[in-house]
Design a protein around this motif. Sequence first.
Motif, mmCIF file in Angstrom:
data_model
loop_
_atom_site.group_PDB
_atom_site.id
_atom_site.type_symbol
_atom_site.label_atom_id
_atom_site.label_comp_id
_atom_site.label_asym_id
_atom_site.label_seq_id
_atom_site.Cartn_x
_atom_site.Cartn_y
_atom_site.Cartn_z
ATOM 1 N N UNK A 164 -16.957 100.467 -33.377
ATOM 2 C CA UNK A 164 -18.312 100.824 -33.233
ATOM 3 C C UNK A 164 -19.534 100.039 -33.415
ATOM 4 N N UNK A 165 -19.001 98.676 -33.661
ATOM 5 C CA UNK A 165 -19.992 97.778 -33.543
ATOM 6 C C UNK A 165 -20.867 97.074 -32.231
ATOM 7 N N UNK A 166 -20.227 97.980 -31.176
ATOM 8 C CA UNK A 166 -21.041 97.726 -29.872
ATOM 9 C C UNK A 166 -22.472 98.556 -29.896
ATOM 10 N N UNK A 167 -22.612 99.401 -30.863
ATOM 11 C CA UNK A 167 -23.986 99.891 -31.132
ATOM 12 C C UNK A 167 -24.911 98.690 -31.564
ATOM 13 N N UNK A 169 -29.675 94.574 -27.064
ATOM 14 C CA UNK A 169 -30.117 94.686 -25.701
ATOM 15 C C UNK A 169 -31.387 95.407 -25.453
ATOM 16 N N UNK A 170 -31.328 96.440 -25.649
ATOM 17 C CA UNK A 170 -32.528 97.510 -25.539
ATOM 18 C C UNK A 170 -33.744 97.259 -26.075
ATOM 19 N N UNK A 203 -30.758 89.102 -17.588
ATOM 20 C CA UNK A 203 -31.717 90.054 -18.571
ATOM 21 C C UNK A 203 -31.160 91.565 -17.962
ATOM 22 N N UNK A 204 -31.365 91.700 -16.624
ATOM 23 C CA UNK A 204 -30.750 92.770 -15.865
ATOM 24 C C UNK A 204 -29.426 93.202 -16.314
ATOM 25 N N UNK A 239 -25.433 96.651 -18.747
ATOM 26 C CA UNK A 239 -24.311 96.627 -19.791
ATOM 27 C C UNK A 239 -24.494 97.535 -20.958
ATOM 28 N N UNK A 240 -25.768 97.538 -21.525
ATOM 29 C CA UNK A 240 -26.116 98.427 -22.561
ATOM 30 C C UNK A 240 -26.377 99.916 -22.038
ATOM 31 N N UNK A 241 -26.802 100.008 -20.872
ATOM 32 C CA UNK A 241 -26.755 101.317 -20.121
ATOM 33 C C UNK A 241 -25.588 102.148 -20.080
ATOM 34 N N UNK A 242 -24.491 101.271 -19.699
ATOM 35 C CA UNK A 242 -23.102 101.737 -19.634
ATOM 36 C C UNK A 242 -22.508 101.954 -20.936
ATOM 37 N N UNK A 243 -22.878 101.362 -21.952
ATOM 38 C CA UNK A 243 -22.228 101.457 -23.373
ATOM 39 C C UNK A 243 -22.723 102.488 -24.156
ATOM 40 N N UNK A 244 -24.081 102.842 -23.971
ATOM 41 C CA UNK A 244 -25.066 103.597 -24.810
ATOM 42 C C UNK A 244 -24.411 105.092 -24.884
ATOM 43 N N UNK A 245 -23.953 105.854 -23.860
ATOM 44 C CA UNK A 245 -23.403 106.977 -23.809
ATOM 45 C C UNK A 245 -22.135 107.018 -24.660
#
Length: 505
Positions: free
Chosen positions: A304-307, A313-314, A330-331, A336-342
């Motif tokens: 869960x630490x990917x949170x 990142x955000x 940066x992009x 990567x953050x957008x992919x992991x967020x859900x």
Amino acid sequence: MSVNIEYNIKFEYQFFSKIMKKLLAILFIFSFCSATFAGNEGYKIKIKINGLKDTTCYLGNYYGNKQYYKDTARVDGNGVCVFEGEESLPGGIYTLIYNNTMLFEIIVNEPVIELETDTTNYVKKLVVKKSAENKLFYEHLFFITEKQRSIQLLQGKMEKADEDGKKKLREDITAISNEIKDFRLGIIEKNPNTLVASIFNAMKEPEVPNFETEKNDSIVRYLQYKYIKDNYWDGFDFSDERLIRTPIYHNKLDRYLNKIVFQRPDSINKEADWILKQTKPETELFKYTVHYVTNTFEKSKIMGMDAVFVHMAQNYYTHELAFWVDSAQVEKIQDRAKALAPLLVGKVTPNLKLLDTASVNWVNLHKLEADYTILVFWDPECGHCKKELPKMAEYYETIRDQNILVYAVSSDHNDAWKKFIRDNKMDFINVAVPQEVYKDQQKVNEYVLTGKTDVASLNYSATYDIYSTPQVYLLDKDKKIIGKKLDTDLLKQVFENQYNIKGKE
């Protein structure tokens, strides 16, 4: 013995343990902060090394917990090397390096430094000819080295001592600890404007009260923990850029976030935000903190630490704040953050609608009724999958009657896939993307437009960030993610320890 003294002894020597080990091997590390020179006076560091001649030495400096080469100097026939330049050196910890070995360290805080030492023992034979800061530094270093030896001797007697003897030994160790503390405080009081004093202020540990009025031991421990956490950064000057060029900031940050703060993403994020608010966005401390937190918790083995990575990142890897990162990187981080967020623990997992083995039903993941759903992504040609999936099938047979389902997504919808399922008795909800989807865009349109599935399901590897297999998620009855990156053994531990679900023998 008071809690206050016990705490100081414990962390005093935890903090110095690595330093002292390296010192005894000549390679020692001592954390401190030092200033950037006022103005632009340039620098000259002259070192005479008896027993070394006609060779090359290097000047290195710390950045966080790493070292980098800063300058090169030739050692002449008399053993003298001089590092000098017209631009002043940023304050920090610098090291003399010879033959890829760190010989000793110095505080760079004055434009001119002169030292002399000997190859027989670079540290013990070191004499400071010119540098008030380094005289204080080595005076302290030699003092604590001697005291540490005394403590080690006392600790060596502890195992054979009876209870009265152990009590006396602990008292003696406490007395030595207090000597070190008093010696350090004396330096601070007598030399308040030196960098050595700043070092010791930054290294201070909270002196924990006994909380004697509280009789409940559990509450006392909680109050002590809270006091440590609340006062951990007392005396640390976040505006002091010199600290980034010493190990002291990295060590404190690492210990705080990994040992003091509760290991939960929300807690880590809160404390990281607080620390970053103490710095300024244009500073090296800000830069290092953002990089350290993001990198450390992206690689964390704690589920869960990917949170934390997503949060960093955000909030910090923007084109405005991440001034040290090029736009393309940066992009990449933001994507990567957008992919992991859900896919974070606590989120409702993205829905999937994929075709079953009979090529008849498109099974909707979100419409499955179960207390728990094991979501598995696998590949029939993957060697690890060939070992893990039969193991999971065997375990599933012991828990399937407890309203648990397995939704197994394969990368191939073919005969080999079906044969593997039969041979290994994988009584799961087995689904995959039809093979024609990869060849015929019209089929994709047909399946999507008729509502049988959607693009996110057909492109599940991107939706679920699947770069290797197998990947295992555990979902609750509402399809929220409660576990991820599991294998059968970990899944069993989660079920048994957290949800009290025992498999039948």
